[in-house]
Design an enzyme around this catalytic site. Structure first.
Site, mmCIF file in Angstrom:
data_model
loop_
_atom_site.group_PDB
_atom_site.id
_atom_site.type_symbol
_atom_site.label_atom_id
_atom_site.label_comp_id
_atom_site.label_asym_id
_atom_site.label_seq_id
_atom_site.Cartn_x
_atom_site.Cartn_y
_atom_site.Cartn_z
ATOM 1 C CD GLU A 155 -19.109 17.437 -2.970
ATOM 2 O OE1 GLU A 155 -19.308 18.472 -3.609
ATOM 3 O OE2 GLU A 155 -19.730 16.371 -3.159
ATOM 4 C CG ASN A 190 -23.558 15.506 -6.214
ATOM 5 O OD1 ASN A 190 -24.567 16.148 -5.937
ATOM 6 N ND2 ASN A 190 -22.998 15.557 -7.408
ATOM 7 C CG ASN A 225 -25.953 18.568 -2.356
ATOM 8 O OD1 ASN A 225 -25.761 19.776 -2.397
ATOM 9 N ND2 ASN A 225 -25.634 17.756 -3.356
ATOM 10 C CD GLU A 226 -26.896 20.154 -6.722
ATOM 11 O OE1 GLU A 226 -26.587 19.131 -7.352
ATOM 12 O OE2 GLU A 226 -26.445 21.282 -7.007
ATOM 13 C CE1 TYR A 233 -20.672 25.125 -9.041
ATOM 14 C CE2 TYR A 233 -22.710 23.856 -9.119
ATOM 15 C CZ TYR A 233 -21.549 24.226 -8.457
ATOM 16 O OH TYR A 233 -21.274 23.700 -7.215
ATOM 17 C CD GLU A 271 -23.193 22.789 -4.670
ATOM 18 O OE1 GLU A 271 -22.933 22.589 -5.872
ATOM 19 O OE2 GLU A 271 -23.572 21.900 -3.887
ATOM 20 C CD GLN A 305 -16.545 21.433 -4.140
ATOM 21 O OE1 GLN A 305 -15.631 20.914 -3.537
ATOM 22 N NE2 GLN A 305 -17.567 20.729 -4.634
HETATM 23 O O1 AHR Z 1 -19.797 21.379 -6.499
HETATM 24 C C1 AHR Z 1 -19.813 20.201 -7.254
HETATM 25 C C2 AHR Z 1 -21.161 19.506 -7.220
HETATM 26 O O2 AHR Z 1 -22.107 20.319 -7.853
HETATM 27 C C3 AHR Z 1 -21.764 19.245 -5.867
HETATM 28 O O3 AHR Z 1 -21.316 18.063 -5.290
HETATM 29 C C4 AHR Z 1 -23.235 19.152 -6.158
HETATM 30 O O4 AHR Z 1 -24.016 19.562 -5.075
HETATM 31 C C5 AHR Z 1 -23.411 20.033 -7.377
HETATM 32 O O5 AHR Z 1 -24.131 19.389 -8.367
#
Ligand code: AHR
Length: 497
Positions: free
Chosen positions: A26, A71, A171-172, A243, A291, A347
């Site tokens: 990103e 994002n 994305n999201e 995450y 992710e 990432q």
């Molecule tokens: O990977 C960091 C961020 O986490 C990304 O930009 C977003 O898609 C997610 O919330």
């Protein structure tokens, strides 16, 4: 008591899609600038790509790279990143409150991928933009020539179309923090419109629609169902994100994070199939877990953001315990190989990443590099069913969980078997006993362990090789029974051949 299981090639989960071992780049912090791209770095090539990083990315074994966000993509104009570098605009990156110089864009990314190996997954902006810009981008990238946009690509980057097959539709978009955040209905209709137009440009395009940005989202499940209701015919994959971090010193719960990841995957699969059943559609939507990682998000939230170029953001330094959790997440992905086709570790460099760099200085492997590299290299083939019978313990967040989590991948061509296992106990070694049925490996090729007397040990610029996998002793194949010991808080790879 030992942890035991039986391996039998007659009982499998499914084939591993090579795209399970992807990553994510990103425009965020120093992932691109001073991460993969740093003109003037002693190892940089003529295109400004860092040679030391390229080498580590190849060693990591990354099969897909999702780009350029995240994002970031939700306010990105792809046109800013193509054509002569000197005429590219400086912009505010609203997602990360940074300055985007646009010196790195689509052509540079495709060059990086060509050198690193791997397939692109390009994300389109469905936050501030829509159908027209998404259709323009795929025409620019994939149309052979004879139109304004394709001729522009030819002028910028040559006659050969990029041939990008995988496309992430936004994305999201469920997250209120997302620029251009939408309701599931608004997003579902927009994603369907974009996919429809993009497929008219290139019928081979495959689409990933946004799922929830986490299992904890209040609309989890309902979001996927509504989005798929609008996109079922056009979508190939639904996106999944997760995450984990250690909270308030509760390491046992943290080490069992994959229990949550399993429930997340199974929940999304159930939702996809529920929509398929309602629509009387035989098609099976697969998951793009694009992710996933350990991320100390609470620390990142406290970071100051100013309008700077390539600021140090989200630069988590990972411990042995973090690497064991990453290994455990890889096991969770492999155990669902029948439905999870794509995975992207988020990432790749510097930003919650397995590879770290210093501007003008070295690049090194974080602890989390090792489980990923080993799984990517040896976890190819057919995942066999594994039901571990063994010790358990109780955790505050996930209840009673098995101490040992494991999976096994059979390479039908060579007959080799790769076993991946973690021991979640912080104090006890667990003996492992595996009965092999219908398999005839001759010997233990290797048993490597990632563990340490200090589970908080990390690799840093000053001590880049502080933590590395080591060879275990005493692992033996006795006829059809494999015996090994899994040290406390460890990631293990045992290969038989
Ligand atoms: O990977 C960091 C961020 O986490 C990304 O930009 C977003 O898609 C997610 O919330």
């Amino acid at each position: 008591p030992p942890a035991r299981f039986v391996l039998d090639p007659a009982f499998d989960v499914g084939d591993v899609d090579p795209r399970l071992f992807g990553a994510f780049v990103e425009h965020l912090g120093r992932c691109v600038y001073t991460g993969i791209y740093e003109p003037g770095h002693p190892s940089a090539d003529a295109a400004g790509l860092r040679g030391d990083v390229l080498e580590l990315v190849r060693e990591l074994g990354v099969s897909v790279i999702r780009y350029p966000g995240g994002n970031f993509v939700s306010a990105y104009r792809w046109e800013d990143g193509v054509g002569p570098v000197e005429s590219r605009p400086r912009r505010l990156d609203l997602a990360w409150s940074s300055i985007e110089t646009n010196r790195f864009g689509l052509a540079e990314f495709m060059d990086f991928l060509r050198k690193a190996g791997g397939e692109p997954m390009l994300a389109v902006n469905l936050g501030t933009r829509g159908v027209a810009e998404a259709a323009d981008l795929i025409e620019y990238a994939n149309h052979p020539g004879g139109t304004a946009l394709s001729e522009q690509r030819i002028a910028h980057a040559g006659a050969e179309p990029y041939g990008v097959r995988l496309w992430a539709l936004g994305n999201e978009m469920d997250g209120p923090w997302q620029i251009g955040h939408k309701s599931a209905q608004e997003y579902g209709r927009l994603a369907a419109g974009a996919a429809y137009a993009m497929r008219l440009v290139d019928p081979t395009a495959q689409f990933v629609v946004c799922g929830s940005s986490g299992r904890g989202m209040p609309t989890f499940g309902a979001w996927e169902a509504e989005v798929l209701q609008h996109t079922y015919d056009l979508a190939d994959y639904v996106s999944v994100h997760a995450y984990y971090e250690e909270r308030e010193g509760d390491r046992d719960s943290f080490l069992a994070s994959a229990v949550d990841m399993d429930a997340l995957i199974e929940g999304v699969v159930a939702t996809c199939d529920h929509v398929g059943a309602r629509l009387k559609n035989q098609k099976r939507i697969r998951l793009s877990f694009d992710e996933w990682n350990v991320w100390y998000m609470s620390k990142s939230e406290a970071q100051q953001r100013t309008w700077a170029e390539a600021p140090r953001l989200l630069e988590d330094v990972y411990s042995v315990a973090d690497a064991v959790v990453v290994g455990s997440m890889l096991i969770s992905l492999l155990r669902h190989a029948d439905r999870v086709a794509i995975g992207c570790l988020a990432q790749l460099v510097n930003v919650i990443a397995p590879i770290m760099t210093e501007p003008g200085g070295p690049a090194w492997r974080q602890t989390t590099f090792y489980p990923f590299a080993q799984a990517s290299r040896h976890g190819r083939g057919r995942v066999l069913q594994v039901h571990v019978d063994g010790p358990t313990h109780s955790t505050a967040v996930h209840g009673t969980v098995p101490l040992v989590q494991a999976t096994a991948v059979l390479d039908d061509t060579s007959g080799h078997v790769a076993l991946f296992a973690v021991n979640r106990s912080q104090t006890e070694a667990v003996p492992l006993q595996v009965e092999l049925r219908g398999l005839s490996p001759q010997r233990v090729l290797e048993h490597t362990v990632l563990a340490d007397g200090d589970p908080d040990a990390k690799n840093t610029a000053a001590a880049p090789e502080r933590v590395e996998p080591y060879a275990a002793e005493g692992t033996a194949l006795d006829g059809t029974v494999l015996r090994a010991t899994l040290p406390p808080l460890s990631w293990n790879m045992i290969r038989l051949g």
